[in-house]
Scaffold this motif. Structure first.
Motif, PDB file in Angstrom:
ATOM      1  N   ILE A 102      34.494  18.955 -33.987  1.00 38.92           N
ATOM      2  CA  ILE A 102      34.740  19.163 -32.567  1.00 38.92           C
ATOM      3  C   ILE A 102      35.656  18.067 -32.027  1.00 38.92           C
ATOM      4  N   ASN A 103      36.671  18.496 -31.308  1.00 40.09           N
ATOM      5  CA  ASN A 103      37.592  17.557 -30.677  1.00 40.09           C
ATOM      6  C   ASN A 103      37.188  17.382 -29.211  1.00 40.09           C
ATOM      7  N   LYS A 104      36.955  16.162 -28.816  1.00 46.33           N
ATOM      8  CA  LYS A 104      36.444  15.877 -27.466  1.00 46.33           C
ATOM      9  C   LYS A 104      37.452  16.216 -26.371  1.00 46.33           C
ATOM     10  N   GLU A 105      38.739  15.973 -26.624  1.00 50.09           N
ATOM     11  CA  GLU A 105      39.758  16.083 -25.569  1.00 50.09           C
ATOM     12  C   GLU A 105      39.835  17.473 -24.936  1.00 50.09           C
ATOM     13  N   PRO A 106      39.959  18.564 -25.716  1.00 50.95           N
ATOM     14  CA  PRO A 106      40.027  19.879 -25.060  1.00 50.95           C
ATOM     15  C   PRO A 106      38.747  20.262 -24.337  1.00 50.95           C
ATOM     16  N   LEU A 107      37.589  19.837 -24.857  1.00 50.45           N
ATOM     17  CA  LEU A 107      36.336  20.103 -24.154  1.00 50.45           C
ATOM     18  C   LEU A 107      36.314  19.392 -22.807  1.00 50.45           C
ATOM     19  N   ASP A 109      38.902  18.611 -21.049  1.00 49.98           N
ATOM     20  CA  ASP A 109      39.864  19.294 -20.177  1.00 49.98           C
ATOM     21  C   ASP A 109      39.245  20.549 -19.552  1.00 49.98           C
ATOM     22  N   VAL A 110      38.465  21.285 -20.343  1.00 46.79           N
ATOM     23  CA  VAL A 110      37.792  22.482 -19.823  1.00 46.79           C
ATOM     24  C   VAL A 110      36.786  22.103 -18.742  1.00 46.79           C
ATOM     25  N   LEU A 111      36.017  21.059 -18.977  1.00 46.69           N
ATOM     26  CA  LEU A 111      35.014  20.644 -17.997  1.00 46.69           C
ATOM     27  C   LEU A 111      35.657  20.103 -16.723  1.00 46.69           C
ATOM     28  N   GLN A 112      36.841  19.509 -16.850  1.00 43.05           N
ATOM     29  CA  GLN A 112      37.539  18.989 -15.671  1.00 43.05           C
ATOM     30  C   GLN A 112      37.882  20.102 -14.690  1.00 43.05           C
ATOM     31  N   ALA A 125      35.865  28.834 -17.729  1.00 41.71           N
ATOM     32  CA  ALA A 125      37.081  28.164 -18.177  1.00 41.71           C
ATOM     33  C   ALA A 125      37.148  28.270 -19.695  1.00 41.71           C
ATOM     34  N   SER A 126      38.368  28.400 -20.216  1.00 44.35           N
ATOM     35  CA  SER A 126      38.545  28.524 -21.656  1.00 44.35           C
ATOM     36  C   SER A 126      39.902  27.942 -22.046  1.00 44.35           C
ATOM     37  N   LEU A 127      40.207  28.000 -23.347  1.00 42.58           N
ATOM     38  CA  LEU A 127      41.406  27.361 -23.868  1.00 42.58           C
ATOM     39  C   LEU A 127      42.405  28.369 -24.407  1.00 42.58           C
ATOM     40  N   MET A 128      43.679  28.011 -24.354  1.00 43.89           N
ATOM     41  CA  MET A 128      44.739  28.818 -24.956  1.00 43.89           C
ATOM     42  C   MET A 128      45.762  27.887 -25.588  1.00 43.89           C
ATOM     43  N   ILE A 216      38.641  33.645 -14.786  1.00 37.78           N
ATOM     44  CA  ILE A 216      38.633  32.789 -15.969  1.00 37.78           C
ATOM     45  C   ILE A 216      39.854  31.883 -15.927  1.00 37.78           C
ATOM     46  N   LYS A 217      39.623  30.595 -15.782  1.00 36.61           N
ATOM     47  CA  LYS A 217      40.714  29.617 -15.763  1.00 36.61           C
ATOM     48  C   LYS A 217      41.046  29.202 -17.190  1.00 36.61           C
ATOM     49  N   MET A 218      42.320  29.336 -17.561  1.00 38.05           N
ATOM     50  CA  MET A 218      42.758  28.986 -18.900  1.00 38.05           C
ATOM     51  C   MET A 218      43.422  27.614 -18.895  1.00 38.05           C
ATOM     52  N   VAL A 219      43.101  26.814 -19.899  1.00 40.21           N
ATOM     53  CA  VAL A 219      43.650  25.470 -20.045  1.00 40.21           C
ATOM     54  C   VAL A 219      44.451  25.430 -21.335  1.00 40.21           C
TER      55      VAL A 219
END
Length: 241
Positions: A102-107, A109-112, A125-128, A216-219
């Motif tokens: 698990i990489n902390k940085e993208p997690l 960013d999602v929580l932010q 919120a999710s990642l792309m 759904i907010k994409m990061v």
């Protein structure tokens, strides 16, 4: 704001049976994933939720927290929703059980997204990740997402979206990375609302949220994650560890 991580963990797997119980440097994959989630320091609590006595016992034996599902579930969201229904939490993060690195940085960013969402516009919120290779773009196993000007998801599809009728338009293509953070109410709404036609057609649970009007907010991220879907992936993970 209370934030927890929940790791849905099924014992059965079509491509790689019992993959979460495979040995990875002296510990099961699911235990490695649990410990990695805790180590990020982003969560007030971390749980594995499973339908398997074997996985439950392994997590608890290694000092982790596990919850047994009471019902059969079609999706990870359903399994998580049942587990957190009576918990006092605000944000629930779905962490994939087969991703022990698990990489902390993208997690973070999602929580932010939620920490800065003073208008409470965002339900999930999710990642792309930006992709450029035509094979990746055309691969139906890569779920694509299109977003609006504020990076809210408009649609997810296994097909190529948008269709490149004008190849000079400068469209960027994004692959969906399946880490989700939910407001608890949105997750429970999903749990209690029936599947609709778009979700049934594409076999993508995130479409249920869109069909019922959730936002759904994409990061954007450059971190794709390292999942263990095959025995070959497991060998790579052992070398990486």
């Amino acid at each position: 704001m209370k934030i927890i991580a929940v790791i849905p963990a099924r014992y059965a797997s079509t491509r790689f049976p019992a993959k979460l119980m495979q040995d990875l440097g002296g510990k099961a994959v699911i235990v490695r994933t649990y410990e990695a989630a805790v180590k990020t320091g982003l969560f007030d609590d971390v749980f594995v939720v499973t339908d398997s006595d074997i996985i439950y016992d392994e997590v608890v034996r290694n000092g982790g927290k596990a919850i047994m599902s009471k019902k059969e579930h079609e999706s990870g969201s359903d399994r998580i929703a049942e587990a957190v229904e009576h918990m006092d939490v605000d944000i629930v993060v779905n962490v994939q059980g087969d991703e022990p690195f698990i990489n902390k940085e993208p997690l973070a960013d999602v929580l932010q997204v939620f920490k800065s969402d003073f208008a409470r516009e965002t339900d999930l919120a999710s990642l792309m990740m930006h992709i450029t290779d035509e094979e990746d773009i055309n691969n139906p196993n890569n779920v694509k997402v299109v977003v609006d000007q504020k990076n809210f998801a408009l649609y997810f599809s296994r097909s190529v979206i948008p269709y490149p009728r004008n190849k000079e338009a400068g469209v960027r293509y994004f692959k969906h990375i399946g880490i989700y953070a939910f407001r608890k109410h949105a997750l429970l709404d999903f749990y209690n609302l029936p599947m609709q036609k778009l979700e049934a057609s594409e076999k993508l649970e995130q479409l249920r949220y869109l069909e019922y009007g959730k936002k759904i907010k994409m990061v954007e991220t450059s971190h794709a994650g390292i999942g263990i879907d095959t025995p070959e992936d497991l060998e790579k993970a052992r070398k990486l560890l």
